[in-house]
Design a protein around this motif. Structure first.
Motif, PDB file in Angstrom:
ATOM      1  N   THR A  56       0.774  -1.096  -0.133  1.00  0.00           N
ATOM      2  CA  THR A  56      -0.022   0.142  -0.175  1.00  0.00           C
ATOM      3  C   THR A  56       0.844   1.256   0.042  1.00  0.00           C
ATOM      4  OG1 THR A  56      -1.678  -1.115   1.123  1.00  0.00           O
ATOM      5  CG2 THR A  56      -1.827   1.250   1.319  1.00  0.00           C
ATOM      6  N   ILE A  57       1.755   1.225   0.729  1.00  0.00           N
ATOM      7  CA  ILE A  57       2.932   2.490   0.814  1.00  0.00           C
ATOM      8  C   ILE A  57       3.610   2.439  -0.685  1.00  0.00           C
ATOM      9  CG2 ILE A  57       4.746   3.290   2.028  1.00  0.00           C
ATOM     10  CD1 ILE A  57       4.126   1.602   4.480  1.00  0.00           C
ATOM     11  N   ALA A  58       3.788   1.437  -0.907  1.00  0.00           N
ATOM     12  CA  ALA A  58       4.578   1.412  -2.354  1.00  0.00           C
ATOM     13  C   ALA A  58       3.708   2.061  -3.459  1.00  0.00           C
ATOM     14  CB  ALA A  58       5.191   0.279  -2.884  1.00  0.00           C
ATOM     15  N   SER A  59       2.563   1.511  -3.380  1.00  0.00           N
ATOM     16  CA  SER A  59       1.558   2.337  -4.419  1.00  0.00           C
ATOM     17  C   SER A  59       1.132   3.786  -4.316  1.00  0.00           C
ATOM     18  CB  SER A  59       0.333   1.327  -4.666  1.00  0.00           C
ATOM     19  OG  SER A  59      -0.475   1.622  -3.270  1.00  0.00           O
ATOM     20  N   LEU A  60       1.031   4.087  -3.025  1.00  0.00           N
ATOM     21  CA  LEU A  60       0.716   5.440  -2.696  1.00  0.00           C
ATOM     22  C   LEU A  60       1.739   6.388  -2.502  1.00  0.00           C
ATOM     23  CD1 LEU A  60      -2.253   4.909  -0.039  1.00  0.00           C
ATOM     24  CD2 LEU A  60      -2.366   5.207  -2.394  1.00  0.00           C
ATOM     25  N   VAL A  61       2.997   5.999  -2.221  1.00  0.00           N
ATOM     26  CA  VAL A  61       3.908   6.947  -2.158  1.00  0.00           C
ATOM     27  C   VAL A  61       5.297   6.189  -2.666  1.00  0.00           C
ATOM     28  CG1 VAL A  61       5.388   8.617  -0.499  1.00  0.00           C
ATOM     29  CG2 VAL A  61       3.103   7.577   0.143  1.00  0.00           C
ATOM     30  N   PRO A  62       5.215   5.971  -3.963  1.00  0.00           N
ATOM     31  CA  PRO A  62       6.400   5.493  -4.583  1.00  0.00           C
ATOM     32  C   PRO A  62       7.750   5.884  -4.289  1.00  0.00           C
ATOM     33  CG  PRO A  62       4.772   5.940  -6.138  1.00  0.00           C
ATOM     34  CD  PRO A  62       4.179   6.716  -4.976  1.00  0.00           C
ATOM     35  N   GLY A  63       8.651   5.056  -3.881  1.00  0.00           N
ATOM     36  CA  GLY A  63      10.130   5.760  -3.404  1.00  0.00           C
ATOM     37  C   GLY A  63      10.173   5.818  -1.983  1.00  0.00           C
ATOM     38  N   ALA A  64       9.264   5.655  -1.212  1.00  0.00           N
ATOM     39  CA  ALA A  64       9.222   6.154   0.243  1.00  0.00           C
ATOM     40  C   ALA A  64       9.649   4.797   0.930  1.00  0.00           C
ATOM     41  CB  ALA A  64       7.818   6.186   0.669  1.00  0.00           C
ATOM     42  N   GLU A  65      10.545   5.205   1.936  1.00  0.00           N
ATOM     43  CA  GLU A  65      10.933   3.985   2.832  1.00  0.00           C
ATOM     44  C   GLU A  65       9.564   3.292   3.620  1.00  0.00           C
ATOM     45  OE1 GLU A  65      13.712   2.549   3.257  1.00  0.00           O
ATOM     46  OE2 GLU A  65      14.837   3.967   1.865  1.00  0.00           O
ATOM     47  N   PRO A  66       9.644   2.058   3.367  1.00  0.00           N
ATOM     48  CA  PRO A  66       8.153   1.253   4.107  1.00  0.00           C
ATOM     49  C   PRO A  66       8.157   1.641   5.641  1.00  0.00           C
ATOM     50  CG  PRO A  66       9.351  -0.261   2.614  1.00  0.00           C
ATOM     51  CD  PRO A  66      10.313   1.147   2.876  1.00  0.00           C
ATOM     52  N   ALA A  67       9.339   1.841   6.260  1.00  0.00           N
ATOM     53  CA  ALA A  67       9.391   1.887   7.629  1.00  0.00           C
ATOM     54  C   ALA A  67       8.601   3.116   8.090  1.00  0.00           C
ATOM     55  CB  ALA A  67      10.703   2.108   8.178  1.00  0.00           C
ATOM     56  N   GLY A  68       8.396   4.253   7.300  1.00  0.00           N
ATOM     57  CA  GLY A  68       8.095   5.561   7.629  1.00  0.00           C
ATOM     58  C   GLY A  68       8.795   6.160   8.756  1.00  0.00           C
ATOM     59  N   LYS A  69       8.149   7.418   9.099  1.00  0.00           N
ATOM     60  CA  LYS A  69       8.723   8.335  10.348  1.00  0.00           C
ATOM     61  C   LYS A  69       7.997   8.409  11.217  1.00  0.00           C
ATOM     62  CE  LYS A  69      11.510  12.270  11.281  1.00  0.00           C
ATOM     63  NZ  LYS A  69      12.354  13.448  11.029  1.00  0.00           N
ATOM     64  N   GLU A  70       7.813   7.965  12.521  1.00  0.00           N
ATOM     65  CA  GLU A  70       6.734   8.362  13.539  1.00  0.00           C
ATOM     66  C   GLU A  70       7.043   9.780  14.054  1.00  0.00           C
ATOM     67  OE1 GLU A  70       4.613   6.822  17.527  1.00  0.00           O
ATOM     68  OE2 GLU A  70       5.696   5.349  16.499  1.00  0.00           O
ATOM     69  N   LEU A  71       6.071  10.578  14.115  1.00  0.00           N
ATOM     70  CA  LEU A  71       6.196  12.105  14.541  1.00  0.00           C
ATOM     71  C   LEU A  71       6.242  12.255  16.084  1.00  0.00           C
ATOM     72  CD1 LEU A  71       3.894  13.903  11.780  1.00  0.00           C
ATOM     73  CD2 LEU A  71       6.538  13.125  11.903  1.00  0.00           C
ATOM     74  N   PRO A  72       6.965  13.140  16.716  1.00  0.00           N
ATOM     75  CA  PRO A  72       6.923  13.182  17.974  1.00  0.00           C
ATOM     76  C   PRO A  72       5.609  13.342  18.773  1.00  0.00           C
ATOM     77  CG  PRO A  72       8.614  14.440  17.097  1.00  0.00           C
ATOM     78  CD  PRO A  72       7.776  13.993  15.989  1.00  0.00           C
ATOM     79  N   SER A  73       5.141  12.797  19.654  1.00  0.00           N
ATOM     80  CA  SER A  73       3.876  13.217  20.545  1.00  0.00           C
ATOM     81  C   SER A  73       4.200  13.188  22.132  1.00  0.00           C
ATOM     82  CB  SER A  73       3.234  11.976  20.331  1.00  0.00           C
ATOM     83  OG  SER A  73       2.031  12.103  20.909  1.00  0.00           O
TER      84      SER A  73
END
Length: 223
Positions: free
Chosen positions: A77-94
């Protein structure tokens, strides 16, 4: 291929400047919006004595913690919506990760830029989550309901233009019992200065929202 810097608007997290409400598009297009929602609110179990006032026992919450947002979407899903993005993503501070957690994916592939955020927020009760859901809907005009997703879902797509560069952004809000799921998905084409179509952004945001809701329900709530 020449190097193309990101516009100032995208560097500043794509803050909308001139929002144009998109009209005439179907929110329930295709199979993306056909998944049936299931009610998940546990029943109230308060007790009453024969001579005392009604019990003040709190209604148990369905969800007590926000799930890990960067694990909420399948890699395909990540690859189809955000081509080239790292699958791990980045969690934002909370300030409180048990209550609110957000993961972000973004990438520039050629001249096409995509950004995707998935956020989970846990409320004290179904009622408070519903109040938050309605308040956020009111802040975003021009959209409509998404059938068959969570207990209630709303989707809106807007177009912004800054320095002659278009960006189209879709937002999907979903309430599931006492939890809120928010998906933000946007894109730009830096070569043509145009943005992806309303249909592409809307369907992509709904696709991500469905996966995020599935991850929430799979993580479960109170025992």
């Amino acid at each position: 291929m020449r190097s193309l810097p990101l516009p100032l608007a995208l560097t500043a997290r794509l803050t909308p400047v001139a929002v144009l409400a998109c009209a005439g598009w179907a929110l329930s297009s295709g199979p993306e919006t056909t998944t049936a929602a299931e009610g998940r609110t546990p029943g109230q179990t308060g007790t009453r004595s024969s001579t005392s006032a009604p019990s003040t026992t709190a209604v148990p919450r369905t969800y007590t913690e926000a799930p890990a947002p960067c694990d909420s979407l399948p890699e395909k899903t990540i690859a189809s919506l955000v081509p080239g993005a790292e699958p791990a993503g980045k969690e934002l501070p909370s300030t409180d990760s048990s209550v609110r957690r957000t993961c972000s994916w973004n990438a520039l592939k050629g001249y096409d830029y995509r950004w995707l955020d998935v956020s989970f927020e846990i409320g004290d009760s179904d009622e408070k989550a519903e109040q938050q859901y309605e308040a956020r809907k009111a802040e975003k005009s021009g959209g409509g309901a998404v059938p068959g997703l969570g207990d209630a879902a709303y989707s809106v797509v807007n177009l912004t233009t800054e320095d002659k560069q278009q960006t189209r952004e879709g937002v999907v809000l979903v309430r599931v019992a006492n939890a809120l799921v928010t998906v933000t998905y946007n894109g730009s084409d830096f070569e043509t200065k145009t943005a992806p179509s309303t249909d592409e952004i809307n369907k992509g945001a709904i696709k991500a929202a469905k996966a995020a809701v599935a991850a929430l329900t799979e993580a479960g709530g109170t025992g």
